[in-house]
Every structure is written in structure tokens, then in C-alpha cells.
Enzyme design. Sequence first.
Site, PDB file in Angstrom:
ATOM      1  N   SER A   1       0.248 -11.609 -39.607  1.00 16.71           N
ATOM      2  CA  SER A   1      -0.741 -11.281 -38.431  1.00 16.71           C
ATOM      3  C   SER A   1      -2.291 -11.633 -38.682  1.00 16.71           C
ATOM      4  O   SER A   1      -2.704 -11.620 -39.647  1.00 16.71           O
ATOM      5  CB  SER A   1      -1.027  -9.641 -38.337  1.00 16.71           C
TER       6      SER A   1
ATOM      7  N   SER B   1      -0.266  -5.085 -45.259  1.00 19.44           N
ATOM      8  CA  SER B   1       0.195  -3.846 -45.752  1.00 19.44           C
ATOM      9  C   SER B   1      -0.018  -3.835 -47.463  1.00 19.44           C
ATOM     10  O   SER B   1       0.460  -4.990 -48.115  1.00 19.44           O
ATOM     11  CB  SER B   1       1.555  -3.331 -45.793  1.00 19.44           C
TER      12      SER B   1
ATOM     13  N   GLU C   1      13.596  -8.288 -41.538  1.00 15.57           N
ATOM     14  CA  GLU C   1      12.552  -7.120 -41.529  1.00 15.57           C
ATOM     15  C   GLU C   1      13.170  -6.227 -40.649  1.00 15.57           C
ATOM     16  O   GLU C   1      13.113  -4.807 -40.741  1.00 15.57           O
ATOM     17  CB  GLU C   1      11.046  -7.525 -41.329  1.00 15.57           C
TER      18      GLU C   1
ATOM     19  N   ASN D   1       8.012  -2.782 -30.313  1.00 16.57           N
ATOM     20  CA  ASN D   1       9.280  -2.447 -29.697  1.00 16.57           C
ATOM     21  C   ASN D   1       9.081  -3.158 -28.223  1.00 16.57           C
ATOM     22  O   ASN D   1      10.372  -3.547 -27.762  1.00 16.57           O
ATOM     23  CB  ASN D   1       9.407  -0.952 -29.405  1.00 16.57           C
ATOM     24  N   GLU D   2       8.056  -3.229 -27.454  1.00 15.06           N
ATOM     25  CA  GLU D   2       8.118  -4.228 -26.218  1.00 15.06           C
ATOM     26  C   GLU D   2       8.446  -5.429 -26.507  1.00 15.06           C
ATOM     27  O   GLU D   2       9.510  -5.950 -25.556  1.00 15.06           O
ATOM     28  CB  GLU D   2       6.700  -4.027 -25.725  1.00 15.06           C
TER      29      GLU D   2
ATOM     30  N   GLN E   1       2.609  -9.383 -47.174  1.00 10.13           N
ATOM     31  CA  GLN E   1       2.833 -10.246 -46.158  1.00 10.13           C
ATOM     32  C   GLN E   1       1.666 -10.567 -45.179  1.00 10.13           C
ATOM     33  O   GLN E   1       0.891  -9.667 -44.788  1.00 10.13           O
ATOM     34  CB  GLN E   1       3.953  -9.842 -44.926  1.00 10.13           C
TER      35      GLN E   1
HETATM   36  C1  FAD Z   1       2.002   0.212 -40.336  1.00  5.69           C
HETATM   37  C2  FAD Z   1       1.642  -1.267 -39.956  1.00  5.69           C
HETATM   38  C3  FAD Z   1       1.788  -2.132 -41.195  1.00  5.69           C
HETATM   39  C4  FAD Z   1       1.762  -3.672 -41.056  1.00  5.69           C
HETATM   40  N1  FAD Z   1       1.838  -4.516 -41.890  1.00  5.69           N
HETATM   41  C5  FAD Z   1       1.673  -5.905 -41.809  1.00  5.69           C
HETATM   42  C6  FAD Z   1       1.663  -6.576 -42.791  1.00  5.69           C
HETATM   43  O1  FAD Z   1       2.040  -6.144 -43.810  1.00  5.69           O
HETATM   44  N2  FAD Z   1       1.689  -7.868 -42.614  1.00  5.69           N
HETATM   45  C7  FAD Z   1       1.613  -8.217 -41.328  1.00  5.69           C
HETATM   46  O2  FAD Z   1       1.191  -9.712 -41.447  1.00  5.69           O
HETATM   47  N3  FAD Z   1       1.074  -7.604 -40.227  1.00  5.69           N
HETATM   48  C8  FAD Z   1       1.469  -6.297 -40.615  1.00  5.69           C
HETATM   49  N4  FAD Z   1       1.043  -5.260 -39.450  1.00  5.69           N
HETATM   50  C9  FAD Z   1       0.762  -5.943 -38.091  1.00  5.69           C
HETATM   51  C10 FAD Z   1       1.779  -5.838 -36.955  1.00  5.69           C
HETATM   52  O3  FAD Z   1       2.957  -6.984 -37.183  1.00  5.69           O
HETATM   53  C11 FAD Z   1       1.169  -6.007 -35.775  1.00  5.69           C
HETATM   54  O4  FAD Z   1       0.377  -4.815 -35.504  1.00  5.69           O
HETATM   55  C12 FAD Z   1       2.220  -6.219 -34.436  1.00  5.69           C
HETATM   56  O5  FAD Z   1       2.849  -7.412 -34.594  1.00  5.69           O
HETATM   57  C13 FAD Z   1       1.482  -6.320 -32.981  1.00  5.69           C
HETATM   58  O6  FAD Z   1       0.655  -7.056 -32.920  1.00  5.69           O
HETATM   59  P1  FAD Z   1      -0.970  -6.774 -32.498  1.00  5.69           P
HETATM   60  O7  FAD Z   1      -1.331  -5.432 -33.521  1.00  5.69           O
HETATM   61  O8  FAD Z   1      -1.956  -7.694 -32.653  1.00  5.69           O
HETATM   62  O9  FAD Z   1      -0.843  -6.104 -31.156  1.00  5.69           O
HETATM   63  P2  FAD Z   1      -0.858  -6.942 -29.731  1.00  5.69           P
HETATM   64  O10 FAD Z   1       0.133  -8.246 -29.910  1.00  5.69           O
HETATM   65  O11 FAD Z   1      -2.068  -7.184 -29.270  1.00  5.69           O
HETATM   66  O12 FAD Z   1      -0.062  -5.823 -28.903  1.00  5.69           O
HETATM   67  C14 FAD Z   1      -0.749  -4.750 -28.033  1.00  5.69           C
HETATM   68  C15 FAD Z   1       0.402  -4.196 -26.965  1.00  5.69           C
HETATM   69  O13 FAD Z   1       0.592  -5.117 -26.120  1.00  5.69           O
HETATM   70  C16 FAD Z   1       2.080  -5.136 -26.085  1.00  5.69           C
HETATM   71  N5  FAD Z   1       2.429  -6.729 -25.810  1.00  5.69           N
HETATM   72  C17 FAD Z   1       1.829  -8.071 -26.264  1.00  5.69           C
HETATM   73  N6  FAD Z   1       2.409  -8.713 -25.834  1.00  5.69           N
HETATM   74  C18 FAD Z   1       3.441  -8.468 -25.058  1.00  5.69           C
HETATM   75  C19 FAD Z   1       4.505  -9.016 -24.201  1.00  5.69           C
HETATM   76  N7  FAD Z   1       4.532 -10.597 -24.222  1.00  5.69           N
HETATM   77  N8  FAD Z   1       5.275  -8.310 -23.518  1.00  5.69           N
HETATM   78  C20 FAD Z   1       5.330  -7.017 -23.368  1.00  5.69           C
HETATM   79  N9  FAD Z   1       4.240  -6.345 -24.255  1.00  5.69           N
HETATM   80  C21 FAD Z   1       3.429  -7.020 -25.133  1.00  5.69           C
HETATM   81  C22 FAD Z   1       2.546  -5.104 -27.263  1.00  5.69           C
HETATM   82  O14 FAD Z   1       3.846  -4.536 -27.531  1.00  5.69           O
HETATM   83  C23 FAD Z   1       1.675  -3.870 -27.782  1.00  5.69           C
HETATM   84  O15 FAD Z   1       2.096  -2.763 -27.257  1.00  5.69           O
HETATM   85  C24 FAD Z   1       1.333  -3.988 -39.461  1.00  5.69           C
HETATM   86  C25 FAD Z   1       1.120  -3.108 -38.682  1.00  5.69           C
HETATM   87  C26 FAD Z   1       1.328  -1.786 -38.710  1.00  5.69           C
HETATM   88  C27 FAD Z   1       0.977  -0.809 -37.697  1.00  5.69           C
END
Ligand code: FAD
Length: 379
Positions: free
Chosen positions: A128, A160, A244, A360-361, A125
Amino acid sequence: MDLAFTEEEEAFRTEAGAWLAAHVPGSPLPSLETAEGFAAHRAWEAELAAERWSVVNWPARYGGRETGLIGWLVFEEEYWAAGAPGRVGQNGISLLAPTLLDHGTEEQRARVLPPMATGEVVWAQAWSEPEAGSDLASLRSKAVRTDGGWRVSGQKTWSSRAAFADRAFGLFRSDPGAPKPHQGLTYLMFDLRAPGVTVRPIGRLDGKPAFAELFLDEVFVPDRDVIGEPGEGWRIAMSTAGNERGLMLRSPGRFLAAADRLRRLWRQQGSPPSAHDRVADALIGARAYQLFTYAAASRFLEGASLGPESSLNKVFWSEYDIALHETALDLLGDEGESADSDWAEGYVFSLAGPIYAGTNEIQRDIVAERLLGLPKGRR
Ligand SMILES: Cc1cc2nc3c(=O)[nH]c(=O)nc-3n(C[C@H](O)[C@H](O)[C@H](O)COP(=O)(O)OP(=O)(O)OC[C@H]3O[C@@H](n4cnc5c(N)ncnc54)[C@H](O)[C@@H]3O)c2cc1C
């Protein structure tokens, strides 16, 4: 509500259980996040597919058994109860396949689904980006029209298993002039070995390359690999996200099996009263999640869409998974800390549950706004 299974479903359960008992590998396969483990899991997918157990709810013409969603839930219960290996094809099977079944063309389904079912083509996928996680609509990777297709450039991250996968599906900005960020996006599939693609593995804390970054430089994607209409990517992606979070990624069968394992561990440790309530909570939680999912599946089969309820599921299973593993580690004491304990590895992975598939947020915001009708939070 009728909670009894049909005779056909019961017969299917028996057949699946017997097959799994005869075929599940006697000892665990090497980790999925290594080249060796990936190959071993791919071979297991092929073994499942040879007798049409890899995608039981799919149409027969793509390798399935047409069991329907309830049949799939039954199969998952048998699968995890039998201690069968994690599914290397999961991203494709639980995310891309439902998307293609809903929005793809018949040509795409006939071309993509059968090799996905056998593990011959494993999908990653690619959603991100470094600046687009929770705020996925701010993604910048672009798709520019060219003869017979698109030229795709940009960077994706946290993909992933992309270190070992064959192809990927993702969202790209095809109309930079669209008035809103979630407009003008196109959903497409591409080859991870195409010219212009660089896959750079990202190590987990234990060093295993569980993720990869993808660098795309003018990668050619033919028109036949666009899913749905160009510019409609967001709507299509949201149906993928529902799958998902809601049903396919974490089936209740997995947690029923884990709760049962926890119960056995508790007994082996002398049934300490201090953990009694937490073990009971794990058993009740797994059963509640099972019933909630059956109810969601029944509504879905009656024509309802998955909708924002899937965010409830996501918050529930991710928090449940952590609590279950914490209880196991407390029961194991020092032994649980050892790096080769399954429970310790499961615990570390459970910590990622509140992050992947949308944090989860963000799920709580969806529940607050779309299910409870609360005002929009400040972003
Ligand atoms: C084990 C694992 C597997 C993954 N596999 C894939 C994959 O296969 N393909 C893929 O595309 N992605 C993948 N991801 C990425 C995943 O989808 C992102 O990590 C996730 O969507 C969060 O984005 P970010 O890491 O940029 O964090 P951010 O978006 O920067 O968030 C950081 C923190 O701020 C909080 N936050 C951000 N915006 C808000 C808001 N508006 N209100 C309240 N809180 C907020 C978030 O909840 C979080 O706690 C994977 C992640 C993990 C951990």
C-alpha cells in the site's frame, strides 16, 4: 467427495496435537505489536521451527514436513484449538513464501525460506501507498535500473509489523512509460535496515505500533532480490493476493477454535436463549468455511489455481469474524467492554477484516465481474 482423512493425516493430527499440548505457553504471550511481544513471538517461532512445526507444508529442505495443503489445514486446526500464539512470521509464511515457491529462483528459496521458517528474519508486506490502496496499480514508488540492481524510492504505508520486522517485499514501478498502470511493475525484496530506508511506526488506537510507513530514498536492491522478471510484478502479486484472501491468511482452524470458545462462553453465561441462534450460526459458519476450504484445497491440489473464488472466502471470513465477536461481546455485557478482555481486543481487530487483504467492496466487484459475469461497475 471423500471427507475422511487418510491414516497418515490422522496420525499427523495426533502427533501435532501432542506436541502442541506439551509446548504451547501456559499463559498468553505479550502483544505482538510491542517490542517485547514481538521478541517473545519470535522465540516461539524458533521453538516451533526446531521440531519442524512452523511450516509443515513446505518442502523438507526449507524446514517443512511436506504434509501438503490438507496436512497444513489439519495442523492449523490443532494449532488454534490448543490456544497457541498468533504467528509473527505470518506475512512471510503465508504471502511471500507461496510467491517464492511459485515464481522465485532456487537460490532465492534456499536463501530466504529457512530463516523465515525459524523467525530469524521476519517479513513485512510493503504494497500500500498513500494514494494506492484499493487501486494498487496506481502505485508510484519506483525502481530505477543501476549497476547490479535497482535504486528504489518512494513511500509505502500501513505495513503491518514493519516497526519490528527485518525485511519487506513490495511492488515498484520500473517502467513509467508502460501503457497501462499494472504494467511495468517489479516485485522485489528489500532490507528494512538498508541505507535510505526510514521506518516510521504508526500507532493503533491503543497506541501500539501495529503498522509503519516506509520512506525509501535511493535504496539499493540487488538483482538477486527481484522476484520473477522485471515488469511482471502485477501477475506475481495477484498470486500472492490469492493466497492472502483465499487460503493461508485466515485458516478455518482459527474460526473453528473461536466458535468453540464462543460456545463455551455461552454456556458459562447460563446458555441464554436470546443468543442461541447466533452461537449456532457461528458453529455452522465455522464448519461451512472449513468444508469450503477443504474443497478449494482439493481443487488446488488437482491443479486448479486459486482465482477469484478467494474473494468469496475473504468476504466470508471477514464478516463472520465480526459477527462472532459481536455475539461474544453481547454475551459478556459490561464485562466485554473492559480493555483487557481478549474478546474486546479480537472485536476491534475483526473490524479491520473488511479492509485489509483488499477491501470487501473490491472483493464483491471481483465476484460480480469474474465469477458472476456481471458488467464492470463504474470506477
Ligand atoms: C489491519 C490492517 C493491516 C494492513 N496491513 C497491510 C500491510 O501489511 N501491508 C500493506 O501493504 N497494506 C496493509 N494494509 C492496507 C490495506 O491493504 C488497505 O487499507 C486496503 O487495500 C484499502 O486501501 P485504502 O486504505 O487506501 O482505502 P481506499 O482504497 O482509499 O478505499 C476507501 C474506501 O473506498 C472503497 N473503494 C475504493 N475503490 C473502490 C471501488 N473501485 N469500488 C467500490 N469501492 C471502492 C473501499 O472499498 C473503501 O471502503 C492494512 C490495512 C489494515 C486495516
